[in-house]
Design a protein around this motif. Structure first.
Motif, PDB file in Angstrom:
ATOM      1  N   SER A   1       0.814  -1.215   0.000  1.00  0.00           N
ATOM      2  CA  SER A   1       0.000   0.000   0.000  1.00  0.00           C
ATOM      3  C   SER A   1       0.846   1.264   0.000  1.00  0.00           C
ATOM      4  O   SER A   1       0.388   2.316  -0.463  1.00  0.00           O
ATOM      5  N   SER A   2       2.077   1.187   0.499  1.00  0.00           N
ATOM      6  CA  SER A   2       2.963   2.354   0.468  1.00  0.00           C
ATOM      7  C   SER A   2       4.405   1.890   0.515  1.00  0.00           C
ATOM      8  O   SER A   2       4.705   0.774   0.934  1.00  0.00           O
ATOM      9  N   ALA A   3       5.286   2.763   0.064  1.00  0.00           N
ATOM     10  CA  ALA A   3       6.720   2.470   0.080  1.00  0.00           C
ATOM     11  C   ALA A   3       7.470   3.787   0.129  1.00  0.00           C
ATOM     12  O   ALA A   3       6.993   4.802  -0.397  1.00  0.00           O
ATOM     13  N   HIS A   4       8.635   3.780   0.771  1.00  0.00           N
ATOM     14  CA  HIS A   4       9.459   4.989   0.786  1.00  0.00           C
ATOM     15  C   HIS A   4      10.935   4.620   0.802  1.00  0.00           C
ATOM     16  O   HIS A   4      11.320   3.516   1.197  1.00  0.00           O
ATOM     17  N   LEU A   5      11.728   5.563   0.348  1.00  0.00           N
ATOM     18  CA  LEU A   5      13.172   5.384   0.218  1.00  0.00           C
ATOM     19  C   LEU A   5      13.871   6.373   1.133  1.00  0.00           C
ATOM     20  O   LEU A   5      13.629   7.582   1.054  1.00  0.00           O
ATOM     21  N   ALA A   6      14.714   5.866   2.022  1.00  0.00           N
ATOM     22  CA  ALA A   6      15.480   6.715   2.941  1.00  0.00           C
ATOM     23  C   ALA A   6      16.958   6.615   2.594  1.00  0.00           C
ATOM     24  O   ALA A   6      17.493   5.516   2.461  1.00  0.00           O
ATOM     25  N   GLU A   7      17.611   7.794   2.447  1.00  0.00           N
ATOM     26  CA  GLU A   7      19.032   7.831   2.096  1.00  0.00           C
ATOM     27  C   GLU A   7      19.825   8.543   3.191  1.00  0.00           C
ATOM     28  O   GLU A   7      19.318   9.427   3.889  1.00  0.00           O
ATOM     29  N   ARG A   8      21.079   8.178   3.275  1.00  0.00           N
ATOM     30  CA  ARG A   8      21.954   8.790   4.277  1.00  0.00           C
ATOM     31  C   ARG A   8      22.351  10.186   3.820  1.00  0.00           C
ATOM     32  O   ARG A   8      22.806  10.376   2.692  1.00  0.00           O
ATOM     33  N   ILE A   9      22.162  11.164   4.712  1.00  0.00           N
ATOM     34  CA  ILE A   9      22.555  12.532   4.367  1.00  0.00           C
ATOM     35  C   ILE A   9      23.770  12.992   5.172  1.00  0.00           C
ATOM     36  O   ILE A   9      24.452  13.933   4.779  1.00  0.00           O
ATOM     37  N   ASP A  10      24.013  12.347   6.305  1.00  0.00           N
ATOM     38  CA  ASP A  10      25.246  12.601   7.055  1.00  0.00           C
ATOM     39  C   ASP A  10      25.501  11.390   7.947  1.00  0.00           C
ATOM     40  O   ASP A  10      24.828  10.365   7.832  1.00  0.00           O
TER      41      ASP A  10
END
Length: 655
Positions: A344-353
Motif C-alpha cells: 500500500s505504500s513504500a518509501h526510500l530513505a538515504e543517508r545525508i550525514d
C-alpha cells in the motif's frame, strides 16, 4: 545337409556337431520333444504380447515368406529367444510343430544375435522391440552361398517391419493393461488422487452437464480456497476469471466435443477471497466405457508466483530505463515497489550525514523530508547499520517499529530492505502493507531485493553524473569553474543584467612574469602559486561575484552590480593584493554597455589587459568605452554566437 543338420551346426562347415554325424531317430525324438517345450510365460516378452496363445501370426508369416522370396533361401525363420514365431520352408516333420521352442543345441550366435550375423548357410538380422533386441530374423540355406547387399537390405527392412509389429502389439497390450489396472484399482487411484501435492479436478463431460465439478483433491481445495462440498457441483466457469471466460469455453468445447483428447493451457481463476490466481492446466478427456460416463481430469499447477514475476519485469525495466536516461529514478523505484510487492505504500530513505537518514521518495504516503536518526533505536536504523533485511508481520508488537509510521501508513505488515553499494549500505527501502501479510513470498522478496539493487545503481549513477558534471565544468588544479562553465556563466549573467537593467563588469587577470617563475622554481611551484591565488582571490570577492580559470596563468572575473568603474577597481585591487609568493598580476576590465556581445565585451577587457602589461604590469586598467554607434544596435543581446575562442591578439610577453 538337411535342415536339422543346418540348424544344429550353426549353418557353417566348421560348426558341425562333434563327429559330424547326421541325426538319428533318437536325436530326432529329442528335437521333437524339445520343440514341444514351451517356455514359462513369466517375464517373457512373447508371453506378455500373447504370442504363445496363437498358433499363427499372419503379419510375421508375411515377413518370413517375403524374406524367403527376396533372398531365394529355401528356409526363413523368425525366432524369439527359443520360440519360432514364424517359418517358411521347414521340413514337414518340424513344420507340424508350429510355433514351438528350438532345441538347446541351436548356436547362440543365431538365436541371440545383437547385430547382423552371416555364415555360409545363414543370414541373421536382429529384430528390435521397444528399443531392445527381441527376436532374430533368419534366412537359411542348405548349400554354402554368398549373401548379397540386396539380401542384407531386404532382411533388414523386413526385420524393421517385424519390430514395428512387435512394438504395436506391445503398445496395445500395455494400454489394455493400464486401462484394466485403472478399472481394477479405482479405490487406490482415488486415494492417490486425493493426497497428490498438485491440484486435480475431475469434470463431467456429458453434454447436459459438461464442465461441472465431479471431484477435487485436497490440493485443489487449498488452491481455490474452498471446501470439497463447496466445489462439488460448481461449474468450472464459476471459478474462472472473467477475462478468461472465452478461452475456457473454447477449451471445453474442443475437449468435450472430441476434437482433442489432451490440452495444455494457462489461465486465471478467482480465489474465494477475491484475488487472482494463475494456473497451468494439463487436461485429458476419458471416453465412456463399461457404462461409465465420460469425464475429464485436469492437473492444476499454481503458477501465480511465476506470472507475477513476469508482470514485475516491466516495472523493474522501467526503473532501469529511467536510470539509463539520466532521470531521477527514485519515484519510479518506490512506485515499482508497490507494484511488485502488492503493498500500500513504500518509501526510500538515504543517508545525508553520519547520523541521519532522510526520506527522499515515497509512494502511497507522503513522507519526503522525514529524517530518521541513526543513533536512536528503530527498525530503519537497525537495517541500515546491520545491512540485513527485516520483515515484521505484526509491526505493532515490535518495539523497533515506529508507532508513527505504523499509524500514518496504516501498516499491518512492514518490510525493510537495505540498499547496498560497493561502499556499504547507502539507504533503506521500506514497504508497507495495509493488510496483514503472514509471510513475504519468495518472488516478492526477490523482486524487492532486485529493486534495491536498481536503487543502488540509480544512486551510484546520479553520483557519477554529478561527478562528471563537476569534472566537465571545474578546473582540476584550482577548483574554479573552467572555460566551459565560464561561457555559460557569462551568458546567464548578461541576460540577468539586461532583464534587471543592472551594471555588469568583466575582468581578465594575467599573472606577471609567470613563465620566469615556472622556469626558476619549477612547474610544481607554479601550480601551487595558481592554486593558492585562486583560494585567496575567492575569499575577497563579494557574494554573487564569479572567478574562473580562463586558461594557463589567466583568470576571468564577473562583477555584477558595480555602480562605478572605481567600485569595480577596488574589488580588483583586493584581488591583486592577494597574489602569493611575492608575485603580481595585471588586470584589464570593461563594463558592459547592454548591447555588445560576450565576445566584444571580452575583447575590450583583453585590450585593457594588454595596456596594463604595456604600462609596466601590476595594475588594473579600465577599457575604453565601446563605439557610440553600432550596426544593428538596440537593447537586445546578440545571442547568435555564444562565447567561443578569443580573437587573436598581440600581447607584450609576460616574461
Amino acid at each position: 545337409m538337411n535342415v536339422t543338420e543346418t540348424l544344429e551346426s550353426g549353418l557353417g562347415p566348421d560348426e558341425q556337431r562333434p563327429g559330424g554325424e547326421e541325426m538319428d531317430a533318437a536325436d530326432r525324438g529329442v528335437w521333437e520333444r524339445d520343440t514341444r517345450r514351451v517356455p514359462e510365460p513369466d517375464g517373457q516378452l512373447a508371453a506378455r504380447l500373447g504370442l504363445l496363445a496363437s498358433p499363427s501370426h499372419a503379419a510375421f508369416d508375411r515377413v518370413t515368406r517375403m524374406l524367403r522370396e527376396r533372398t531365394g533361401a529355401p528356409m526363413a525363420l523368425l525366432l524369439m529367444d527359443e520360440l519360432v514365431l514364424s517359418h517358411e520352408g521347414l521340413p514337414d516333420t518340424i513344420a507340424e510343430v508350429g510355433h514351438a521352442s528350438l532345441p538347446a543345441q541351436l548356436p547362440q550366435r543365431v538365436a541371440d544375435a545383437e547385430e547382423v550375423e552371416q555364415g555360409e548357410r545363414f543370414l541373421a538380422v536382429p529384430v528390435r522391440c521397444e528399443g531392445r533386441r527381441a527376436a532374430v530374423l533368419c534366412a537359411v540355406t542348405e548349400s554354402p552361398r554368398q549373401w548379397s547387399a540386396d539380401d542384407l537390405a531386404a532382411a533388414q527392412d523386413l526385420a524393421e517391419f517385424a519390430g514395428g509389429e512387435l512394438d504395436r502389439r506391445a503398445a496395445i497390450v500395455d494400454r489394455e493393461r493400464a486401462e484394466g489396472a485403472l478399472r481394477d484399482s479405482e479405490e487406490h487411484i482415488l486415494r492417490a488422487f486425493d493426497v497428490a501435492s498438485i491440484g486435480m479436478v475431475i469434470l463431467d463431460a456429458r453434454a447436459a452437464s459438461a464442465g461441472r465439478i465431479l471431484h477435487v483433491n485436497r490440493a485443489a481445495c487449498e488452491y481455490f480456497g474452498r471446501s470439497p462440498g463447496e466445489l462439488a457441483g460448481m461449474h468450472i466457469m464459476d471459478l474462472t476469471h472473467p477475462d478468461d471466460h472465452e478461452l475456457t469455453e473454447d477449451a471445453l468445447r474442443r475437449l468435450f466435443g472430441g476434437e482433442i483428447r489432451d490440452l495444455r493451457l494457462e489461465k486465471r481463476y478467482v480465489h474465494a477471497l477475491g484475488h487472482t490466481l494463475w494456473a497451468e492446466l494439463t487436461c485429458s478427456s476419458v471416453l465412456a466405457h463399461d457404462e461409465r460416463a465420460p469425464y475429464s481430469i485436469t492437473l492444476v499447477e499454481d503458477i501465480t508466483e511465476r506470472k507475477q514475476a513476469e508482470l514485475d519485469l516491466p516495472a523493474i525495466a522501467n526503473v532501469l530505463r529511467r536510470i539509463l536516461s539520466g532521470e531521477d529514478a527514485r519515484e519510479t523505484i518506490v512506485q515499482a515497489a508497490l507494484e511488485v510487492a502488492g503493498a500500500s505504500s513504500a518509501h526510500l530513505a538515504e543517508r545525508i550525514d553520519d547520523t541521519t537518514l532522510s526520506v527522499t521518495a515515497s509512494a502511497g504516503l507522503n513522507l519526503v523530508g522525514v529524517d530518521i536518526r541513526l543513533d536512536a533505536p528503530s527498525a530503519t536504523a537497525n537495517v541500515f547499520l546491520e545491512g540485513e533485511p527485516l520483515f515484521l508481520a505484526d509491526p505493532g508488537e515490535n518495539p523497533l517499529a515506529s508507532p508513527q509510521l505504523v499509524e500514518m501508513a496504516s501498516a499491518r505488515s512492514i518490510m525493510w530492505q537495505p540498499i547496498l553499494s560497493h561502499s556499504g549500505v547507502i539507504g533503506v527501502l521500506c514497504v508497507c502493507w495495509s493488510e496483514r501479510v503472514a509471510d513475504v513470498s519468495a518472488r516478492a522478496a526477490r523482486a524487492v531485493a532486485l529493486l534495491t539493487d536498481e536503487t543502488a545503481m540509480a544512486l551510484a549513477h546520479r553520483d557519477a553524473l554529478q561527478r562528471l558534471a563537476v569534472q566537465a565544468t571545474t578546473d582540476p588544479l584550482t577548483g574554479l569553474p573552467n572555460r566551459r562553465a565560464w561561457d555559460d556563466l557569462v551568458e546567464r549573467e548578461m541576460a540577468l543584467a539586461a532583464r534587471r537593467r543592472h551594471p555588469l563588469t568583466l575582468a581578465l587577470l594575467d599573472m606577471d612574469r609567470f613563465k620566469r617563475f615556472n622556469d626558476t622554481r619549477g612547474h610544481h611551484a607554479g601550480d601551487e602559486l595558481l592554486g593558492e591565488f585562486a583560494a585567496r582571490a575567492r575569499s575577497v570577492l563579494r557574494e554573487g561575484d564569479a572567478l574562473a580559470r580562463w586558461g594557463g596563468e589567466e583568470f576571468a572575473v564577473l562583477l555584477p552590480d558595480c555602480p562605478s568603474h572605481g567600485f569595480a577597481a577596488s574589488i580588483l585591487d583586493r584581488i591583486r593584493s592577494v597574489v602569493p609568493a611575492g608575485q603580481s598580476c595585471s588586470v584589464g576590465y570593461a563594463s558592459w554597455d547592454g548591447v555588445e556581445s560576450p565576445e566584444e565585451l571580452i575583447e575590450r577587457a583583453d585590450r585593457a589587459l594588454y595596456r596594463a602589461k604595456a604600462m609596466g604590469r601590476d595594475r588594473a586598467v579600465c577599457a575604453d568605452a565601446p563605439p557610440a554607434a553600432r550596426e544593428g544596435g538596440g537593447a537586445a543581446l546578440e545571442r547568435a554566437s555564444p562565447l567561443g575562442p578569443r580573437a587573436e591578439r598581440t600581447r607584450a610577453p609576460s616574461t
